[in-house]
Design a protein around this motif. Structure first.
Motif, PDB file in Angstrom:
ATOM      1  N   LEU A 176      -2.103  -3.615   0.385  1.00 41.53           N
ATOM      2  CA  LEU A 176      -1.884  -2.204   0.699  1.00 41.53           C
ATOM      3  C   LEU A 176      -2.718  -1.286  -0.179  1.00 41.53           C
ATOM      4  CD1 LEU A 176       1.921  -1.918   1.486  1.00 41.53           C
ATOM      5  CD2 LEU A 176      -0.005  -1.960   3.069  1.00 41.53           C
ATOM      6  N   SER A 177      -2.954  -1.643  -1.425  1.00 42.59           N
ATOM      7  CA  SER A 177      -3.762  -0.775  -2.283  1.00 42.59           C
ATOM      8  C   SER A 177      -5.246  -0.923  -1.991  1.00 42.59           C
ATOM      9  CB  SER A 177      -3.492  -1.074  -3.752  1.00 42.59           C
ATOM     10  OG  SER A 177      -4.021  -2.329  -4.101  1.00 42.59           O
ATOM     11  N   SER A 178      -5.668  -2.068  -1.493  1.00 43.25           N
ATOM     12  CA  SER A 178      -7.091  -2.298  -1.242  1.00 43.25           C
ATOM     13  C   SER A 178      -7.575  -1.619   0.029  1.00 43.25           C
ATOM     14  CB  SER A 178      -7.376  -3.793  -1.150  1.00 43.25           C
ATOM     15  OG  SER A 178      -7.141  -4.395  -2.388  1.00 43.25           O
ATOM     16  N   THR A 179      -6.673  -1.141   0.883  1.00 40.21           N
ATOM     17  CA  THR A 179      -7.120  -0.473   2.105  1.00 40.21           C
ATOM     18  C   THR A 179      -7.736   0.879   1.798  1.00 40.21           C
ATOM     19  OG1 THR A 179      -4.913   0.458   2.440  1.00 40.21           O
ATOM     20  CG2 THR A 179      -5.423  -1.612   3.573  1.00 40.21           C
ATOM     21  N   SER A 180      -7.548   1.378   0.577  1.00 43.41           N
ATOM     22  CA  SER A 180      -8.099   2.679   0.232  1.00 43.41           C
ATOM     23  C   SER A 180      -9.581   2.628  -0.089  1.00 43.41           C
ATOM     24  CB  SER A 180      -7.342   3.264  -0.961  1.00 43.41           C
ATOM     25  OG  SER A 180      -7.483   2.416  -2.076  1.00 43.41           O
ATOM     26  N   GLY A 181     -10.125   1.478  -0.324  1.00 46.89           N
ATOM     27  CA  GLY A 181     -11.564   1.420  -0.587  1.00 46.89           C
ATOM     28  C   GLY A 181     -11.917   0.493  -1.711  1.00 46.89           C
ATOM     29  N   GLY A 182     -12.254   1.068  -2.883  1.00 47.25           N
ATOM     30  CA  GLY A 182     -12.768   0.295  -3.994  1.00 47.25           C
ATOM     31  C   GLY A 182     -11.831  -0.773  -4.508  1.00 47.25           C
ATOM     32  N   SER A 183     -12.343  -1.509  -5.478  1.00 46.94           N
ATOM     33  CA  SER A 183     -11.594  -2.620  -6.048  1.00 46.94           C
ATOM     34  C   SER A 183     -11.513  -2.430  -7.550  1.00 46.94           C
ATOM     35  CB  SER A 183     -12.296  -3.926  -5.702  1.00 46.94           C
ATOM     36  OG  SER A 183     -11.631  -4.993  -6.301  1.00 46.94           O
ATOM     37  N   SER A 184     -10.352  -2.008  -8.043  1.00 49.76           N
ATOM     38  CA  SER A 184     -10.195  -1.803  -9.474  1.00 49.76           C
ATOM     39  C   SER A 184      -9.950  -3.135 -10.156  1.00 49.76           C
ATOM     40  CB  SER A 184      -9.034  -0.844  -9.737  1.00 49.76           C
ATOM     41  OG  SER A 184      -7.807  -1.476  -9.419  1.00 49.76           O
ATOM     42  N   SER A 185     -10.005  -3.119 -11.475  1.00 54.47           N
ATOM     43  CA  SER A 185      -9.759  -4.352 -12.219  1.00 54.47           C
ATOM     44  C   SER A 185      -8.306  -4.779 -12.066  1.00 54.47           C
ATOM     45  CB  SER A 185     -10.120  -4.172 -13.688  1.00 54.47           C
ATOM     46  OG  SER A 185      -9.360  -3.134 -14.253  1.00 54.47           O
ATOM     47  N   PHE A 186      -7.389  -3.817 -11.886  1.00 51.90           N
ATOM     48  CA  PHE A 186      -5.990  -4.177 -11.672  1.00 51.90           C
ATOM     49  C   PHE A 186      -5.811  -4.861 -10.320  1.00 51.90           C
ATOM     50  CE2 PHE A 186      -1.506  -3.421 -10.692  1.00 51.90           C
ATOM     51  CZ  PHE A 186      -0.940  -3.979 -11.833  1.00 51.90           C
ATOM     52  N   ASP A 187      -6.538  -4.422  -9.278  1.00 54.05           N
ATOM     53  CA  ASP A 187      -6.497  -5.092  -7.975  1.00 54.05           C
ATOM     54  C   ASP A 187      -6.992  -6.532  -8.092  1.00 54.05           C
ATOM     55  OD1 ASP A 187      -5.556  -2.837  -6.704  1.00 54.05           O
ATOM     56  OD2 ASP A 187      -7.524  -2.194  -5.995  1.00 54.05           O
ATOM     57  N   ARG A 188      -8.068  -6.717  -8.849  1.00 49.22           N
ATOM     58  CA  ARG A 188      -8.589  -8.065  -9.036  1.00 49.22           C
ATOM     59  C   ARG A 188      -7.594  -8.943  -9.794  1.00 49.22           C
ATOM     60  NH1 ARG A 188     -13.246  -4.985  -9.866  1.00 49.22           N
ATOM     61  NH2 ARG A 188     -13.085  -5.157 -12.121  1.00 49.22           N
ATOM     62  N   PHE A 189      -6.955  -8.363 -10.811  1.00 47.35           N
ATOM     63  CA  PHE A 189      -5.954  -9.116 -11.564  1.00 47.35           C
ATOM     64  C   PHE A 189      -4.775  -9.486 -10.661  1.00 47.35           C
ATOM     65  CE2 PHE A 189      -1.924  -9.024 -13.880  1.00 47.35           C
ATOM     66  CZ  PHE A 189      -2.107 -10.119 -14.704  1.00 47.35           C
ATOM     67  N   ALA A 190      -4.280  -8.551  -9.853  1.00 48.90           N
ATOM     68  CA  ALA A 190      -3.146  -8.834  -8.962  1.00 48.90           C
ATOM     69  C   ALA A 190      -3.518  -9.896  -7.933  1.00 48.90           C
ATOM     70  CB  ALA A 190      -2.676  -7.553  -8.282  1.00 48.90           C
ATOM     71  N   SER A 191      -4.750  -9.828  -7.424  1.00 47.21           N
ATOM     72  CA  SER A 191      -5.207 -10.827  -6.463  1.00 47.21           C
ATOM     73  C   SER A 191      -5.276 -12.214  -7.104  1.00 47.21           C
ATOM     74  CB  SER A 191      -6.571 -10.422  -5.917  1.00 47.21           C
ATOM     75  OG  SER A 191      -7.033 -11.348  -5.000  1.00 47.21           O
ATOM     76  N   LEU A 192      -5.797 -12.279  -8.293  1.00 49.19           N
ATOM     77  CA  LEU A 192      -5.851 -13.545  -9.024  1.00 49.19           C
ATOM     78  C   LEU A 192      -4.442 -14.042  -9.340  1.00 49.19           C
ATOM     79  CD1 LEU A 192      -8.015 -15.434 -10.266  1.00 49.19           C
ATOM     80  CD2 LEU A 192      -7.648 -14.231 -12.407  1.00 49.19           C
ATOM     81  N   PHE A 193      -3.543 -13.100  -9.624  1.00 49.45           N
ATOM     82  CA  PHE A 193      -2.168 -13.448  -9.951  1.00 49.45           C
ATOM     83  C   PHE A 193      -1.470 -14.140  -8.788  1.00 49.45           C
ATOM     84  CE2 PHE A 193       2.331 -12.369 -10.705  1.00 49.45           C
ATOM     85  CZ  PHE A 193       2.464 -12.870 -11.984  1.00 49.45           C
ATOM     86  N   TYR A 194      -1.580 -13.579  -7.571  1.00 51.17           N
ATOM     87  CA  TYR A 194      -0.849 -14.187  -6.455  1.00 51.17           C
ATOM     88  C   TYR A 194      -1.537 -15.402  -5.864  1.00 51.17           C
ATOM     89  CZ  TYR A 194      -3.336 -12.477  -2.247  1.00 51.17           C
ATOM     90  OH  TYR A 194      -4.251 -12.265  -1.248  1.00 51.17           O
ATOM     91  N   PHE A 240     -12.332 -12.652  -4.515  1.00 51.75           N
ATOM     92  CA  PHE A 240     -12.170 -13.297  -3.227  1.00 51.75           C
ATOM     93  C   PHE A 240     -12.752 -12.442  -2.119  1.00 51.75           C
ATOM     94  CE2 PHE A 240      -8.483 -14.335  -5.883  1.00 51.75           C
ATOM     95  CZ  PHE A 240      -8.757 -15.666  -6.098  1.00 51.75           C
ATOM     96  N   CYS A 241     -13.116 -13.087  -1.050  1.00 55.47           N
ATOM     97  CA  CYS A 241     -13.708 -12.422   0.101  1.00 55.47           C
ATOM     98  C   CYS A 241     -12.599 -12.120   1.113  1.00 55.47           C
ATOM     99  CB  CYS A 241     -14.776 -13.331   0.709  1.00 55.47           C
ATOM    100  SG  CYS A 241     -15.750 -12.539   1.966  1.00 55.47           S
ATOM    101  N   ASP A 242     -11.659 -11.263   0.729  1.00 53.23           N
ATOM    102  CA  ASP A 242     -10.564 -10.871   1.603  1.00 53.23           C
ATOM    103  C   ASP A 242     -10.990  -9.716   2.484  1.00 53.23           C
ATOM    104  OD1 ASP A 242      -8.706 -12.730   0.784  1.00 53.23           O
ATOM    105  OD2 ASP A 242      -7.857 -11.443  -0.777  1.00 53.23           O
ATOM    106  N   MET A 243     -10.200  -9.474   3.515  1.00 51.17           N
ATOM    107  CA  MET A 243     -10.537  -8.432   4.481  1.00 51.17           C
ATOM    108  C   MET A 243     -10.684  -7.039   3.850  1.00 51.17           C
ATOM    109  SD  MET A 243      -8.789  -7.720   8.114  1.00 51.17           S
ATOM    110  CE  MET A 243      -9.367  -6.443   9.185  1.00 51.17           C
ATOM    111  N   PRO A 244      -9.793  -6.595   2.972  1.00 49.68           N
ATOM    112  CA  PRO A 244      -9.974  -5.252   2.395  1.00 49.68           C
ATOM    113  C   PRO A 244     -11.296  -5.090   1.640  1.00 49.68           C
ATOM    114  CG  PRO A 244      -7.741  -6.005   2.015  1.00 49.68           C
ATOM    115  CD  PRO A 244      -8.508  -7.170   2.577  1.00 49.68           C
ATOM    116  N   GLN A 245     -11.746  -6.149   0.975  1.00 50.20           N
ATOM    117  CA  GLN A 245     -13.007  -6.050   0.245  1.00 50.20           C
ATOM    118  C   GLN A 245     -14.207  -6.041   1.191  1.00 50.20           C
ATOM    119  OE1 GLN A 245     -10.470  -8.178  -0.858  1.00 50.20           O
ATOM    120  NE2 GLN A 245      -9.901  -6.557  -2.262  1.00 50.20           N
TER     121      GLN A 245
END
Length: 194
Positions: free
Chosen positions: A143-161, A61-66
């Motif tokens: 909160l985790s995406s404000t640090s920079g990169g996008s891990s696969s767990f971040d992508r999974f959590a984003s897809l989850f919610y 997704f094209c969210d603000m942290p990304q």
């Protein structure tokens, strides 16, 4: 829904006067205005940034942290804004809901009959489950995406919610339905026999 449950369980005799159509309309309007103000403030923050590098987002997704990762200007204030808006729109909302459920649990514990307590807990469990899953995963993503990169767990959590929780909502809310429970018990007995 948390206020509706609170009014129904903590003040059952006053429910129809407390949950008036006018209050419901104001609550819906407030929700829309809060969502609109959050989205507009994020848009204004993003319009202050400049983008001159790569335009590939390593996310679903094209969210603000990304988008902050792609900016070639200093993103400290935008990251700070993202964290503050996550606290305001995520954590404070979740806390208000949890506080209402604390009052609900206190009221339920005052019910003398076990069947009354069970019915009241079943009414609230589905909503609390859906809210907990949604807020936990969405707050984690922002909160985790404000640090920079996008891990696969971040992508999974984003897809989850954004996808999984809305798909689970009908199932979560239907599990308190007596007919659905009976059908699941019959299905379980059939599988046990075969």
């Amino acid at each position: 829904m948390a206020y509706d449950r609170y009014a129904a369980i903590c003040n059952p005799l006053l429910y129809s006067s407390v949950m008036s159509p006018a209050l419901c309309g104001r609550m819906v309007l407030g929700s829309y205005l809060a969502g609109l103000s959050g989205s507009m403030s994020q848009l204004c923050a993003m319009l202050q940034l400049h983008f001159c590098g790569p335009n590939i987002i390593n996310h679903f997704f094209c969210d603000m942290p990304q988008l902050l990762v792609l900016s070639c200007t200093d993103t400290f204030f935008a990251q700070l804004f993202t964290a503050i808006s996550t606290i305001i729109f995520g954590i404070i909302n979740a806390l208000v809901i949890m506080i209402s459920y604390v009052y609900i649990v206190i009221s339920i514990m005052k019910i003398t009959t076990a069947s009354g307590r069970s019915k009241a807990f079943n009414t609230c469990t589905s909503h609390l489950t859906a809210v907990t899953l949604f807020y936990t995963s969405s707050i984690f993503v922002y909160l985790s995406s404000t640090s920079g990169g996008s891990s696969s767990f971040d992508r999974f959590a984003s897809l989850f919610y954004t996808v999984v929780i809305p798909m689970l909502n009908p199932l979560i809310y239907s599990l308190r339905n007596k007919e659905i429970k009976d059908a699941l018990k019959r299905l379980q007995k059939k599988r046990g026999c075969c």
